[in-house]
Each structure stands twice: as structure tokens, then as C-alpha cells.
Design a protein around this motif. Structure first.
Motif, short mmCIF file in Angstrom:
data_model
loop_
_atom_site.label_atom_id
_atom_site.label_comp_id
_atom_site.label_asym_id
_atom_site.label_seq_id
_atom_site.Cartn_x
_atom_site.Cartn_y
_atom_site.Cartn_z
N ALA A 177 0.83 -1.20 0.00
CA ALA A 177 0.00 0.00 0.00
C ALA A 177 0.87 1.25 0.00
O ALA A 177 1.92 1.31 0.61
CB ALA A 177 -0.92 0.01 1.22
N ARG A 193 -8.26 -1.27 7.39
CA ARG A 193 -7.38 -2.41 7.16
C ARG A 193 -7.97 -3.66 7.79
O ARG A 193 -8.86 -3.59 8.64
CB ARG A 193 -5.98 -2.14 7.69
CG ARG A 193 -5.90 -1.97 9.21
CD ARG A 193 -4.45 -1.84 9.67
NE ARG A 193 -3.80 -0.69 9.04
CZ ARG A 193 -2.49 -0.47 9.13
NH1 ARG A 193 -1.72 -1.31 9.78
NH2 ARG A 193 -1.97 0.61 8.56
N LEU A 248 -0.05 -5.08 3.11
CA LEU A 248 0.85 -4.31 3.96
C LEU A 248 1.91 -5.24 4.51
O LEU A 248 1.58 -6.28 5.10
CB LEU A 248 0.08 -3.68 5.13
CG LEU A 248 -1.04 -2.70 4.76
CD1 LEU A 248 -1.81 -2.32 6.01
CD2 LEU A 248 -0.47 -1.46 4.09
N ALA A 261 -4.57 -3.20 3.43
CA ALA A 261 -5.29 -1.92 3.41
C ALA A 261 -6.52 -2.08 2.54
O ALA A 261 -6.48 -2.76 1.50
CB ALA A 261 -4.38 -0.82 2.86
#
Length: 516
Positions: free
Chosen positions: A32, A458, A494, A509
Motif C-alpha cells: 500500500a 485495514r 501491507l 489496506a
């Protein structure tokens, strides 16, 4: 059946590029950061398939198939597939097809494997029972004949046993003057053509006594396939693989059983599957591993029709007796073909030209490099499927005075080519169902995100599978679904330095639009 599929131009029947039916491989390396890309709509549904057409089958099969489908209110694809494999089992090693005009070294035994895929409640077991009823009737007759022959043999054995004792006593006194000993005949064997369940040892013994071949019929084929996946059943799995082509000899040597020799192992195989079970099992055929050994690719007569409309009609009428009788006559007459001098069928000039053109298109496709290995393996077996179907269709018509038992005509060859085209579309659906499972799981996850059950901002992998949602209850299922959403722009992976038991945590994310 569409008009296009019946024009029989081989160039028009090439498999569509695989990208049309398969989602791209998930990319698990996205990180991300920066602007979000425009999310893409998830693909919807399985590849379309061709519908069954009565023009695919010879009349000897067609009328009964259509009658069964109408009375049971099921897609005609299901009884048609059963009828084709049952026809192949009745011919077995009693005939062979020579696909090339002059090359006598390539002979195809018309042996087939197949399965029908349908949701629970679609009458799979009654269809199997109805279309194999003539075989059970023949076996019942054979069983009665065997019981009678066994009684006669037992009487002869007792009589000959007494005569043998007398001869042995005479031989002790007179030596060669006692003459020849009485002949002791071996016990009669029972003819078989149908088998539901057996140990591998019994199957091998039955095949040794029935060189024409055996049809293994399973209501739920997944049970057998799962059994053959076990490491301790590797030998049995290999035996099934070698019995598919119908012309390989097989010898088993055991201290306890002695030697069992099968001059040519010929096993036909057919059963039913539910879509969910096929989807779960198909994963092994798409990955490198023990299950990716060509077993699934041998299921050439595999059909997975669309669900019929929700409109149901009440059909209560007697079966079409003439259609039943014609179908049963076809099977029983082919079972009577001599095994000591198998028929050899060849294409006539026009049919040979069609086969050559069809084969040329197939080889170009297989060698083009556009197909994944598992589909290349599956469609490579159409080299034998097409001539097998053509020969079977011709023999089915020959029983009723409309075909030939040596020459395959253009009509049967056209039907075989069209059937291959039809089966090709169903094979594509079957192989696409396993990737489609991840698509469906991703769609479920996206819906849960949208309704606020998870997120916002998230999510962690455990946040997904701990809910035990359908298709997302296992870590690998959740990871696959997240991978799809990453590929289509709804999630980004992530990378975290946090480690739990030596493994990095997996967090994603969530695209801001996923909560709109």
C-alpha cells in the motif's frame, strides 16, 4: 447446440484463449502507498457451456436419452453422458478404431471415462440406474447361466475325482498301461460387465476373466477419487491410470495370490459429482503434485450443464418402450461381439478427410503454447476421443441396420467432431471452477467489508477466517480471496515486521470505496 458448433469447421472450434475463462494469478506482493488504482469489478460466474443437442447422438441412443430427460425433468446432457460411456463399456475390446488411413500401428480401444456434475437433487443416481439397466439385466442372465454351469461342473468334478482316484490306483499297478488320466476342467467363470465396488485385487481377478472390459460405476465418484489419492493406494491409482487406454497388459505377482495376468486391462469409469466436491478436488489437477498425474484429464465425457429453469412440469407417463428396447438392443448386441476376432473400423474417404482436418487443428492448438499444462493434457486425449466416438456411433447405428461394422461414415464422424466441441466447453467450465471458488470467496469478503462486518481501513488475515464465513473459514481460503481482491484493486498488502511464531503477519489496506 449453436449453429456454429454444428458447421464442423475445425478452425472454428478452437478453444477460446484461456484468459477469457480464468482470473489472473493473484499478486501477493503489492504494498500500500500512493494513490489507489480504480478498483475493478470481479468477474461473474463460470464459463458458458454448449447445450445438449439431439443431433449429437445416433438415433439408437437419442430417443431413449430424450425420454429419460423429459420424464425426470433433468438436462438431457446428464443421461446422454451416461449413455455414451455405457455404450463404450459394451464395446470395450470387442472392437478397435484405426484413425489413420494407412498406419495400422495406431489402434484405439473405444474405452471412455466420464462424469456428470450437478447440484444435489438433480436425479444423478436414478439417471445412472435407468441408463445402465440393460447391463444389469444381461449380468442377471449371465449369473443364472453361471450358477447352472457351476452345478454341472461340480457334478463332473465329483465324478472325475472318483475316476482320478481309480486311475491313480491303476497307475501304481500298471504304470503307463493305465492310460491317460481323466480330464479335470477348470471351474467356469462368470461373465461381468458392471462393477460398483471392489478391492483392487478383486477387480484385477475379474478383469483377468473378462478380457472385454468392465464398467466401474459410482454414484459419487469423488469417493473413489479421494480414496485413490491416499499414499497407501498409489498402486491402485496407477492401475486405474494404466487401464484407461484399454490395451495395456498388466501382471500382478504375489506370494499369497500367485500370478494374476490381465492380457489387456480395460476399465471404463463413470460417476456423479456435486459442483462443490468437483471444485475441491479439481485443485489437485491444477497444481504440480501427486494428484496432477492425468487422472482427472482422463474424464473425457465430463458434462456440467446449466441448471434448468426453475419452472418444473409434472410429467407422469409411461416410459417410451420402443426407445427403451432399441437402446437395450444396442447394448446387448454389442456385448455379443466376439472377443477373439475384434472388429477394426476405419474411416471412409470423406470421413478420413474430416478427421485429418480436425486432428490438424487440434495439434496446432496443443503445440501453440497458449494452454496451461493441465488443459493441454486433457485436450491431448481428444486424439483418441474423436475416433472413439465416431466408431461407437457407427456401431450403434449398425446394430439397427443403418451403419457399418467396418467403415465409419461421414455422419458418425461429424457427430463425433460436434460432440468433442460440446465436451470441450464443459471441460473448460470444470477446470475453471476451482479458480472460481476464490472469486466467489472474494465476492463474499467484499460484501462483508461493504456491510461493515470487517474493517474499515485495514484487515488482518485472521480477521477474515475467524468468522467462519462460507469459503473463507480456512487461512488458505482467506489468503486466496484477499489475493483476488488485491489483483482487482480492492485491497493492498501491507508488509509488517511484526512476527508471530516466526511468520510475518498479513494485513491488508482496504480501498476507501469498499465501504461505500
Amino acid at each position: 447446440m449453436s449453429t456454429r458448433s454444428m458447421d464442423l469447421n475445425p478452425e472454428d472450434r478452437l478453444v477460446p484463449h484461456i484468459a477469457e475463462h480464468y482470473p489472473p494469478e493473484p499478486n501477493y506482493t503489492a504494498v500500500a502507498g500512493g494513490d489507489w488504482p480504480e478498483p475493478q469489478t470481479l468477474p461473474d460466474g463460470l464459463p458458458s457451456v454448449q447445450s445438449y443437442s439431439p443431433a449429437l447422438l445416433p438415433e439408437a441412443l437419442r430417443t431413449n436419452v430424450d425420454d429419460v430427460a423429459d420424464r425426470m425433468q433433468v438436462p438431457a446432457d446428464l443421461p446422454a453422458a451416461v449413455a455414451i460411456v455405457t455404450l463404450a463399456a459394451c464395446v470395450g475390446r470387442r472392437a478397435a478404431i484405426q484413425p489413420k488411413a494407412r498406419d495400422t500401428g495406431w489402434l484405439v480401444t473405444p474405452n471412455l471415462w466420464g462424469e456428470i456434475t450437478a447440484r444435489p437433487g438433480y436425479m444423478k443416481s436414478p439417471i445412472l440406474s435407468e441408463l445402465t439397466a440393460p447391463l444389469r439385466a444381461v449380468e442377471s442372465k449371465w449369473r443364472d447361466e453361471h450358477i447352472s454351469a457351476l452345478r454341472i461342473w461340480q457334478t463332473d468334478k465329483e465324478r472325475n475325482g472318483a475316476a482320478l482316484k481309480k486311475w491313480q490306483a491303476d497307475y501304481k499297478k500298471n504304470g503307463d498301461g493305465a492310460g491317460e488320466p481323466p480330464e479335470l476342467r477348470p471351474a467356469p467363470t462368470c461373465q461381468r460387465v458392471l462393477l460398483n465396488d471392489s478391492t483392487p485385487e478383486k477387480l484385477q481377478a475379474i478383469l483377468a476373466e473378462n478380457p472385454g472390459g468392465i464398467l466401474v460405476l459410482r454414484d459419487e465418484l469423488t469417493g473413489l477419487l479421494t480414496l485413490l489419492d491416499r499414499k497407501e493406494r498409489a498402486g491402485e491409482r496407477q492401475f486405474y491410470l494404466e487401464s484407461w487406454n484399454g490395451n495395456s497388459s498388466y501382471t500382478v505377482d504375489r506370494i499369497s495370490r500367485g500370478t494374476v495376468h490381465i492380457p489387456a486391462a480395460c476399465v471404463s469409469l463413470f460417476g456423479g459429482m456435486q459442483p462443490a466436491r468437483l471444485r475441491a478436488y479439481m485443485g489437485g489437477a491444477l497444481r504440480d503434485g501427486a494428484a496432477n498425474d492425468g487422472l482427472m484429464q482422463r474424464l473425457q465425457v465430463l458434462v456440467w450443464p446449466d441448471d434448468p429453469s426453475t419452472e418444473w412440469r409434472h410429467i407422469d407417463r409411461p416410459p417410451n418402450d420402443l426407445a427403451r428396447e432399441a437402446y437395450a438392443k444396442t447394448l446387448t448386441r454389442l456385448l455379443e461381439l466376439p472377443l477373439d476376432e475384434p472388429l477394426v473400423l476405419r474411416f471412409d474417404a470423406d470421413a478420413q478427410a474430416l478427421f485429418n482436418e480436425w486432428w490438424r487443428a487440434l495439434e496446432h492448438e496443443l503445440r501453440g503454447g497458449d494452454l496451461p499444462d493441465y488443459l493441454t493434457s486433457h485436450f491431448a486425449k481428444y486424439r483418441s476421443l474423436m475416433p472413439t466416438l465416431a466408431g461407437l456411433y457407427e456401431l450403434a447405428e449398425w446394430v439397427h441396420g443403418r451403419g457399418d461394422n467396418e467403415i465409419i461414415g461421414l455422419v458418425s464422424t461429424r457427430r463425433a467432431a460436434a460432440t468433442c466441441d460440446y465436451l470441450r466447453s464443459h471441460a473448460l467450465r470444470a477446470y475453471a471452477c476451482q479458480p472460481q471458488a476464490s472469486i466467489e470467496a472474494a465476492r463474499t469478503l467484499l460484501r462483508r467489508i461493504n456491510e461493515g462486518s470487517i474493517g474499515p481501513g485495514r484487515l488482518g488475515l485472521r480477521d477474515v477466517y475467524r468468522h467462519h464465513w462460507s469459503g473463507l473459514a480456512k487461512p488458505e481460503e482467506a489468503r486466496a480471496a484477499c489475493g483476488v481482491l488485491v489483483e482487482y484493486g480492492w485491497l493492498q498488502l501491507l508488509v509488517s515486521d511484526t512476527r508471530v511464531k516466526g511468520r510475518p503477519s498479513e494485513e491488508y489496506a482496504i480501498h476507501p470505496e469498499a465501504h461505500l
